[in-house]
Structure formats: structure tokens, C-alpha cells
Design an enzyme around this catalytic site. Structure first.
Site, mmCIF file in Angstrom:
data_model
loop_
_atom_site.group_PDB
_atom_site.id
_atom_site.type_symbol
_atom_site.label_atom_id
_atom_site.label_comp_id
_atom_site.label_asym_id
_atom_site.label_seq_id
_atom_site.Cartn_x
_atom_site.Cartn_y
_atom_site.Cartn_z
ATOM 1 N N TRP A 18 2.472 10.205 -15.216
ATOM 2 C CA TRP A 18 2.433 8.893 -15.860
ATOM 3 C C TRP A 18 1.337 8.005 -15.264
ATOM 4 O O TRP A 18 1.110 6.900 -15.735
ATOM 5 C CB TRP A 18 3.801 8.200 -15.781
ATOM 6 C CG TRP A 18 4.422 8.250 -14.426
ATOM 7 C CD1 TRP A 18 4.211 7.381 -13.409
ATOM 8 C CD2 TRP A 18 5.368 9.208 -13.959
ATOM 9 N NE1 TRP A 18 4.952 7.740 -12.323
ATOM 10 C CE2 TRP A 18 5.681 8.863 -12.636
ATOM 11 C CE3 TRP A 18 5.977 10.340 -14.525
ATOM 12 C CZ2 TRP A 18 6.579 9.602 -11.857
ATOM 13 C CZ3 TRP A 18 6.865 11.064 -13.758
ATOM 14 C CH2 TRP A 18 7.164 10.700 -12.441
ATOM 15 N N ARG A 19 0.672 8.506 -14.217
ATOM 16 C CA ARG A 19 -0.465 7.734 -13.680
ATOM 17 C C ARG A 19 -1.763 8.156 -14.355
ATOM 18 O O ARG A 19 -2.814 7.599 -14.084
ATOM 19 C CB ARG A 19 -0.586 7.946 -12.166
ATOM 20 C CG ARG A 19 0.533 7.272 -11.425
ATOM 21 C CD ARG A 19 0.250 7.203 -9.946
ATOM 22 N NE ARG A 19 1.284 6.440 -9.298
ATOM 23 C CZ ARG A 19 1.784 6.717 -8.094
ATOM 24 N NH1 ARG A 19 1.313 7.720 -7.404
ATOM 25 N NH2 ARG A 19 2.725 5.962 -7.580
ATOM 26 N N GLU A 31 9.165 4.899 -16.556
ATOM 27 C CA GLU A 31 9.804 3.831 -15.776
ATOM 28 C C GLU A 31 11.317 3.810 -15.992
ATOM 29 O O GLU A 31 12.081 3.585 -15.059
ATOM 30 C CB GLU A 31 9.203 2.466 -16.132
ATOM 31 C CG GLU A 31 7.784 2.268 -15.635
ATOM 32 C CD GLU A 31 7.662 2.347 -14.108
ATOM 33 O OE1 GLU A 31 8.649 2.094 -13.407
ATOM 34 O OE2 GLU A 31 6.566 2.680 -13.627
ATOM 35 N N THR A 37 16.465 6.682 -9.899
ATOM 36 C CA THR A 37 16.270 8.136 -9.800
ATOM 37 C C THR A 37 15.042 8.426 -8.935
ATOM 38 O O THR A 37 14.029 7.737 -9.063
ATOM 39 C CB THR A 37 16.029 8.714 -11.223
ATOM 40 O OG1 THR A 37 17.112 8.323 -12.049
ATOM 41 C CG2 THR A 37 15.925 10.216 -11.214
ATOM 42 N N LEU A 74 21.140 12.731 -15.310
ATOM 43 C CA LEU A 74 20.414 11.605 -14.713
ATOM 44 C C LEU A 74 21.325 10.413 -14.417
ATOM 45 O O LEU A 74 20.979 9.549 -13.630
ATOM 46 C CB LEU A 74 19.296 11.127 -15.650
ATOM 47 C CG LEU A 74 17.928 11.774 -15.499
ATOM 48 C CD1 LEU A 74 16.965 11.217 -16.531
ATOM 49 C CD2 LEU A 74 17.353 11.547 -14.109
ATOM 50 N N TYR A 114 10.934 -6.200 -14.435
ATOM 51 C CA TYR A 114 10.196 -5.180 -13.681
ATOM 52 C C TYR A 114 9.484 -4.206 -14.628
ATOM 53 O O TYR A 114 8.274 -3.975 -14.515
ATOM 54 C CB TYR A 114 11.118 -4.410 -12.714
ATOM 55 C CG TYR A 114 10.470 -3.109 -12.317
ATOM 56 C CD1 TYR A 114 9.366 -3.104 -11.470
ATOM 57 C CD2 TYR A 114 10.881 -1.892 -12.878
ATOM 58 C CE1 TYR A 114 8.703 -1.931 -11.163
ATOM 59 C CE2 TYR A 114 10.222 -0.720 -12.579
ATOM 60 C CZ TYR A 114 9.131 -0.735 -11.725
ATOM 61 O OH TYR A 114 8.453 0.409 -11.452
ATOM 62 N N ASP A 132 10.238 -4.245 -7.777
ATOM 63 C CA ASP A 132 11.434 -3.386 -7.809
ATOM 64 C C ASP A 132 11.984 -3.280 -6.388
ATOM 65 O O ASP A 132 11.570 -4.032 -5.491
ATOM 66 C CB ASP A 132 11.093 -2.002 -8.403
ATOM 67 C CG ASP A 132 10.200 -1.188 -7.481
ATOM 68 O OD1 ASP A 132 9.641 -1.764 -6.520
ATOM 69 O OD2 ASP A 132 10.061 0.023 -7.712
ATOM 70 N N CYS A 193 5.216 2.622 10.311
ATOM 71 C CA CYS A 193 4.318 1.471 10.482
ATOM 72 C C CYS A 193 2.961 1.878 11.045
ATOM 73 O O CYS A 193 1.945 1.239 10.747
ATOM 74 C CB CYS A 193 4.960 0.424 11.392
ATOM 75 S SG CYS A 193 6.494 -0.226 10.708
HETATM 76 FE FE1 SF4 Z 1 6.488 -1.932 6.258
HETATM 77 FE FE2 SF4 Z 1 5.842 -1.382 8.787
HETATM 78 FE FE3 SF4 Z 1 3.955 -1.688 6.956
HETATM 79 FE FE4 SF4 Z 1 5.344 -3.777 7.784
HETATM 80 S S1 SF4 Z 1 3.958 -2.498 9.000
HETATM 81 S S2 SF4 Z 1 4.825 -3.275 5.669
HETATM 82 S S3 SF4 Z 1 7.355 -2.872 8.080
HETATM 83 S S4 SF4 Z 1 5.505 -0.060 7.009
#
Ligand code: SF4
Length: 352
Positions: A18-19, A31, A37, A74, A114, A132, A193
Site C-alpha cells: 500500500w506504499r 488502513e 491488526t 481478523l 485518522y 493513531d 532509543c
Molecule cells: Fe521514542 Fe526513544 Fe525516540 Fe524518544 S528517543 S521518540 S522515546 S524511541
């Protein structure tokens, strides 16, 4: 922030069918399927839908029962009924031209803010910010949004963050990118992160408060329901009925059912069921206790007991019909019944 997000998206994005399209009909289908899902689970459904109903005209002319059958597994079947209704409406009142602007889309059944923002931005690059579950989580951490994301104020504030952050030059890719970041990096538990392109800007990361976001109000209490399904069958036939309007699994087919808010034995349940249908108590015989399942819905836990009852001749039962045992697979059924049938293949082989 916008640049860092887009650069990351270009290299990290998953190639999903779908992209590769700007057709609003296909984006809409994807969507709706992907609501509640996971991508891995939704992808084969999307491919089957597009293969069978490649445009809104073909879907509008499809039988609702076929659409429900294709949707089987689903869950949240209102979505399947809504896509059928909407396809019909678009076919009849919009000459089969699926809308691509937010203001037109938001008026269609089953399309909320959304999905309208997603279709409008992906198909015609309209500047609408999507919001979302994934996006809410990312934004609540990025900006340390203090209000619960399931409260009215929280939703309003998150939407305001989404609108302010939206890349007006490239809303389509920006929306895809922030959704993808939520799906791949900023996960509900243990977000990655160190790989995140927005780490330098993220307030929750700077304050080491990630586990406090998103804030959520406690959920409403879950209800327990007890379903006794009586699989009444003869050598060649069995009884099924279509679930009435305004109920879970509306329009799907099921075995004769006694549902209640409290637990009871199969014998007691069958006596109550017999009385409701005006039979002599247990005149048909005693059902044999079979499989038990637990099925978890958003606000309900269903405790489902299947019991088998073989009879020489099927009784007449209001709201239920006799069908040939071989035909049971032609009918759309809820997931627990599908599971039961998979585990009891003999039932759909008449005469076994
Ligand atoms: Fe999310 Fe970590 Fe990125 Fe902040 S740094 S948006 S908590 S993944």
C-alpha cells in the site's frame, strides 16, 4: 526534526504494497484492515482483498457474506460491514470515484479522523497529520504530553503536537515516517532509543522518563460472558443461525447458543435452552461436553463451551437453519467457531 525523521524513513522503511500506490481505494482498504491488526497478519488479507475486488465497483457488487468470509479471522467485523456499505455508497452516489480529500472522506461510514488523514495525505499529499496509537506514543514521549492519551484533552493536545510537527512540504512521507517510527523503534516496551533519529529532540529521553509515557487513564472494567454452543448434527446436516443485528459478530453464523452473564453446567444450560425453544427437557438427548475456549475482546472475556449432540433428525429451531455438513465452510463464522471446526474436521465431512 522533520529532516531527521525523513532521512531515517528513506533508509529504514518497510516495502509494503500500500506504499506503492496513490489509489485512495487501496489505501483505504489497507488502513481499515490494519486497524487493530499487525502488519504481518493484515498483509495476506490485503492481498486477497485486492486480488478479488481490485476496485470499489467490484467490492460494491460483492455479496456481504463473501466479504465477511474473506474477513474471517481478523475480528472487529463491523469494519468488514462498513467497507461493504461504504463501497456501495461510493459506487452509487459518487459514480464509483473514491474520494481523496479529508473533508469528503470524513463523511464516509467507518472513516474517522485518522483514516481520513491517512488516505488524504498518502493519495494526494494533503497536509493532514495522522494520529493513531503509534503516533500518539511517539509524540507523547517526544513532547512529554502530561494528559492521558485516552482522555479528551490528551487527544486534543497530541493532535496539536501532530499538526505542529507535520512537514507541510511532504505530508505523505512525514506521516508514513512517524507511523513507521512508532512501529519499529519507539515501541510500547523497550523502545530502541539508541537507533532513534529523534533522540536529540526527545524530552522523555533527555529526562529518562520514557517509561512514564504515554500517560493513560485506567481501562473500563472487563465483563465476563458465558457462551454454551450446542452443535446439533445428524448424519448429513447440522444447525446454524445468523447472529442478529446489534450484537458482537453481527451477520456471522454460529451454532445454537445459550449466552448468560453467569457460569452454569452444560446440563443446566441445555435445559434452559430446551425450555426457551419449547422442547421437552432433554428430549433430544444429553449433549457431550467438548472443547472450551476463552476469547478476549476489548471489554469482554467470553468463556465458550462447545457441546455435541448427535440426533437422527434435526429439530426445527427458530432463527436457525439446517445446512449440509459439507457446506459449513462456506459460511462466515466467528474465530472461536472457526477454531472449533479446524479441530473437529470430521464435523464438516458428512456421514463420518
Ligand atoms: Fe521514542 Fe526513544 Fe525516540 Fe524518544 S528517543 S521518540 S522515546 S524511541
Amino acid at each position: 526534526m522533520q529532516r531527521a525523521l525523513l532521512q531515517w524513513y528513506k533508509t529504514a522503511k518497510r516495502e509494503l504494497p500500500w506504499r506503492q500506490t496513490t489509489d485512495p481505494y487501496k489505501i483505504w482498504l489497507s488502513e481499515v484492515i490494519l486497524q487493530q491488526t499487525r502488519v504481518n497478519q493484515g498483509l495476506p488479507y490485503y492481498e486477497r482483498f485486492i486480488e478479488k475486488w481490485p476496485n470499489v465497483q467490484t467490492l460494491a457488487q460483492a455479496d456481504l457474506q463473501d466479504v465477511l468470509k474473506m474477513w474471517q479471522g481478523l475480528g472487529y467485523y463491523t469494519r468488514a460491514r462498513n467497507i461493504h456499505t461504504t463501497a456501495n455508497w461510493v459506487f452509487k452516489t459518487l459514480d464509483g470515484k473514491f474520494p481523496s480529500t479529508y473533508n469528503e472522506l470524513i463523511q464516509l461510514k467507518g472513516i474517522g479522523p485518522y483514516i481520513a488523514a491517512a488516505i488524504a495525505s498518502f493519495s494526494s499529499n494533503e497536509a493532514c497529520a495522522v494520529n493513531d496509537g503509534n503516533v500518539s506514543r511517539v509524540l507523547s514521549r517526544l513532547f512529554e504530553v502530561k494528559d492521558a492519551i485516552n482522555s479528551h484533552l490528551g487527544k486534543k493536545n497530541i493532535q496539536a503536537c501532530a499538526d505542529a510537527f507535520l512537514n507541510l512540504k511532504n505530508p505523505a512521507d512525514h506521516n508514513q515516517a512517524i507511523m513507521e517510527l512508532g512501529a519499529l523503534i519507539c515501541l510500547p516496551k523497550n523502545p530502541n532509543c539508541l537507533q532513534c533519529p529523534l533522540q536529540d529532540f526527545c524530552l522523555a529521553f533527555q529526562h529518562q522518563s520514557i517509561d512514564q509515557y504515554p500517560k493513560k487513564n485506567p481501562k473500563t472494567k472487563v465483563q465476563h460472558k458465558y457462551f454454551h454452543y450446542f452443535v446439533i448434527y445428524s448424519k448429513k446436516e447440522l444447525l446454524i443461525g445468523k447472529r442478529s443485528q446489534q450484537s458482537i459478530w453481527q451477520e456471522l453464523f454460529e451454532f445454537p447458543l445459550l449466552s448468560s452473564d453467569s457460569e452454569s453446567t452444560v446440563q443446566v444450560a441445555f435445559q434452559t435452552f430446551s425450555k426457551q425453544h419449547g422442547w421437552e427437557s432433554l428430549a433430544l438427548g444429553i449433549p457431550i461436553i467438548d472443547t472450551k475456549y476463552r476469547h478476549i475482546l476489548t471489554h469482554q472475556i467470553l468463556h465458550i463451551q462447545f457441546s455435541l449432540l448427535e440426533v437422527k433428525k434435526l429439530p426445527l429451531l427458530e432463527n436457525y437453519q439446517k445446512i449440509h455438513r459439507l457446506d459449513i465452510h462456506k459460511y462466515p463464522v466467528p474465530r472461536p467457531i472457526e477454531r472449533f471446526l479446524e479441530e473437529n474436521l470430521w464435523l464438516s465431512q458428512a456421514g463420518k
